[in-house]
Write an enzyme that holds these catalytic residues in place. Sequence first.
Site, short mmCIF file in Angstrom:
data_model
loop_
_atom_site.label_atom_id
_atom_site.label_comp_id
_atom_site.label_asym_id
_atom_site.label_seq_id
_atom_site.Cartn_x
_atom_site.Cartn_y
_atom_site.Cartn_z
N GLY B 388 0.81 -1.22 0.00
CA GLY B 388 0.00 0.00 0.00
C GLY B 388 0.84 1.27 0.00
N SER B 389 0.26 2.34 0.59
CA SER B 389 0.77 3.71 0.41
C SER B 389 2.12 3.99 1.04
CB SER B 389 -0.24 4.70 0.98
OG SER B 389 -1.49 4.48 0.37
N VAL B 390 2.68 3.06 1.82
CA VAL B 390 4.00 3.33 2.40
C VAL B 390 5.02 3.70 1.34
CG1 VAL B 390 3.87 2.01 4.55
CG2 VAL B 390 4.42 0.84 2.43
N VAL B 391 4.80 3.21 0.10
CA VAL B 391 5.81 3.40 -0.95
C VAL B 391 5.76 4.82 -1.54
CG1 VAL B 391 5.64 0.99 -1.57
CG2 VAL B 391 4.35 2.69 -2.90
N LYS B 392 4.79 5.63 -1.15
CA LYS B 392 4.57 6.91 -1.84
C LYS B 392 5.77 7.84 -1.76
CE LYS B 392 -0.46 6.85 -1.82
NZ LYS B 392 -1.68 7.18 -1.03
#
Lengths: 399, 685
Positions: B388-392
């Site tokens: 999920g969004s941790v990679v943003k």
Amino acid sequence: MEGRRTRSEESQDARIDYGIIFSVLVLAVIGMLAIYVAASHDTSTTSVSHALLMQFAWYVIGTIAIVVIIQFDAEQLWKLAPIAYGIGITLLLLLLIFYSRSYFARTGAKSWFAIGSLTFQPSEVMKPAYIMMLARVISQHNNEYPEHHVNSDWLLIGKLALWSLPVAVLLKLQNDFGTMLVFIAILGGMILVSGVSWKIIAPVASAAVLLGSTAILLVIYGRSILMQIGFKTYQFDRIEAWLNPSASTSSTSYQLWQSMKAIGTGGLFGKGFNVSNVYVPVRESDMIFSVIGENFGFIGGCVLIFIYLLLIFQMVQVTFDTKNEFYAYLSTGVIMMILFHVFENIGMSIGLLPLTGIPLPFVSQGGSALIGNMIGIGLIMSMRYHNKSYMFSNTKDFH
Amino acid sequence: MKFLRRSQEKKKRIKSRIPFRLNFLFFIVFLLFAALILQLAHLQIAEKNKFDAEINSTDTKTETKNVQRGMIYDSTGKVLVANNASRAITYTKPLSVTTTKMYQIANRLVNVADFNTASLTASNKADYYLAVPAHLKQVERAVKKQSGKLSNSELYRQEVAYVKKHKLTQGYTSKQKQAALVYSKMNGAYALSTVYLKYSGVSDQEMARVGENLTELPGVKIGTSWSRSYPNGKSVKSVIGTVTSHKQGLPSDQINSLLAEGYSRDDSVGSSYIESRYENVLKGTKSIITLETQNNKITKEVKTYGGKRGDNLVLTINANFQQQVQKIIKAAVKNNAGSNPYLVGGYAVVMNPNTGGIYALAGVSRNLETGKISENALGAINQSFVMGSVVKGATVMGGLLYGAITPDNNTMTDMPIKLKGTATKASWFNKTGAEDMSLTAEDALMVSSNSYMMQLAMREGGFQYRENAGLNLPTSIFSKLRGYFKQFGLGVKTGIDIPGEASGFEGPANQKNIGKALDLSFGNYDSYTTLQLAQYISTIANGGYRLQPHILQAIRSSNSNGTLGRTVYEFEPNVLNVVEATSAQWNVVKTGFWDVVHGTSSMRTGTVLTDVKPAVAAKTGTAETFHGSTETETDSVVTYAPYKNPKVVIAVAFPGMASGNSTHISTETPKSIYSAFWGTVENNK
């Protein structure tokens, strides 16, 4: 020559062949020394004193056998021949059932009886019995057919073959090829002396030589052909080891190569008594010559071979002295027996012949073989002992 | 009378054959003996020198003995793995020993000691049976009759099969079975190598009886065997791994290479994780005895090398902290399992962003059927999830590096992305378009805007977004996005010094799946391991250095009293690559992550961590996943602290949480871990 004496008047001395006794005694002493060396360097076997005591005991038993056999004269031996032969065959037959399982397990041959720690190999005493029987058959035949024709000679060979057949079959069943060779040698020698025509001997001997050489060449160059006939790999291994002993020293030719190294390093004078720095498996029996070669060198080896030659010469001498046809065949058999043992045993130890399980007469450890050979000596000594009627005969002929 | 005379004459002539033939025979004797003497002269005179050289040549062979395996310590010097010594019966195979001899020794040995035959196989029994030459001969004959000509090894194989088939070893007594086991071990050893016949449980009585009979048992000795012990609990095994026992012997898949390296068949060898990775350090060097042999007899025995026990490993892990993190993860999974039936586990990696040293590696997996929770620290490196969004942070940095945005000009409007032929994709707070708003890159990270990331990706792909237009992107967009991700460690192996690391899964990168490139931009397409998240956040925390994570701090020898000795090797931080960004560009991402926790928007996602001291930066993630047809999500967090001068990074992941849950599991967990870290690791320094 002081004139005629009756047999009873003759001194024991003249009737006993001290020359032969001397030769055998020297061999016995050499044997005891060699066994001492072998046993003290090989920790695997029983103690040194035990090995020597056992061997001494066998000499005593052998001597008793000689003393007993000396009592029989030609006529008695003639009568005894079929009985001895019969007993021998019976023992070999019994062996098929009662062979020592543990010895079979160790060697793969069913040649031994074992009672406790005592073992006995009947084929060894079969040898003198066989010699007696063949001597009787040849004498009988030559009496019936005083004239040698090719036909009658073939008949004689046929008879001899017939008497040899049961022995051959039984030895085959025991898986004892080495001993079989001894019997073949005895048969060959006796056929030679029996007077069989050169017309037969020459081609057969040449054929045998030819066959032998072809076989060796086949082992080297045409192994697959032999495999198809049904020969086994281990049989090739022995020939291979003989032809090229240093090639695969770890497995098949290890024993031979060790023996050759022991003897080779002995040199001219040997390393001295009780010195051994090459281990040779079973050197107390079949490989005993490696001990002699290592300890006493070329000189020692030659002395030993000379003593055997002397012994055989004395046997021939007795035969000429006694001029008895039956005796002549008997001594031929005994000579062949000893000759073959000596030649094969020493020959295999020095890489001249392929390995077989054959002991060195009067020297190797082992009771049965010793008894067999002592009986042979007994037969020869009995000739001299009973040599009354022919002693002063001037005829050069055999009766 | 004429006839008689003739016959007598003839007889005379015929009989005279005997003397000649006898002389002829003696002549043959003479010839044969002469041949013997010639050959003898050849050997003993002509070739003496050759044979002398032959027997004087010496061979050197070596015999080796086992040493104690190295121990494993944590970063504070606490012993994690030690060794137990047990009395053992060993066998050093002499040179050129026959099978018959070994058979005898085996039979003698079982009379003075007992052996456990649990591992005895039918083949062992068959080997033992065939060690008797008569048996071998019989079986050989039978086999040859059946199958004809065979190669030697094939022949023996069939012989063993024959023995098994005909049940020839049936009715073996207990002693015979023991002897068969002992024989198989002796037979399996190489010459001059030492194997264990009995590696533990040798009683005093057995030792005495074996000792008395040593002369009857050539090669047998009383020795020591080592086994691993775990003084601070066995839970470390899930990271440290295991060694094979003497009983198991060498792992079958590496047996040949290990034998070639000088191992014995029953040596202990590291079979997993650290024990396996640092096998060469831990195993030490066997003592070497050089044997000079002449004619296969040992003439001289010199201990040329005393042997060296294995060196010790000092790990970066703090055992106490490791246990606490493990406890926190376990409790989190346990407490949330009830309302989150598909929660399959929880994983955490705590790492030093300046060195790559792992402080703790924790994890549990949960069996969905039985509900059983088991320790699985290695799941953090060998299991990957869509995170999920941790990679943003990586997406934004990619946009900056590509030039799609700049630190000064990066405002975009968050709006649902509507494209022809696909479902609408939107940010969590703006599903319908009612909440359209302007966002800077920092804001986009703070509120975790999916729309912003998708628009960045479309820009990078050269596509001008218009509502309801068909998406027109080249497939190279996948490798472009992934290229930036990989600079942070997402989707590549991190290089950790533990075997078995996963690199994650990449979804298909073709035109058919071109829409997935948008999902990739906010972490909803490819899968990553928890360790990769840790490396990623560490790269952000230290300003662009992708460091190799490592669990080994140092290798140290042992003092004679068994304590840690001098340092043989110290792990130096290893930079795998550098993300070349300006400090202004880093500031965009870092500020975004700070704002996640400390920002002004109420929509920021890291509120749970706001009051953590020292202050932390973080990024949360919620990936949409499925368990069968049930919607689930992976809740994840990457975080570092202190914000100004980062000393620690944490990555956590909880796959299979209920969709839309309000547990804050992914932020509450690092909060507890921070508290444990500042309480345990930093205080101790």
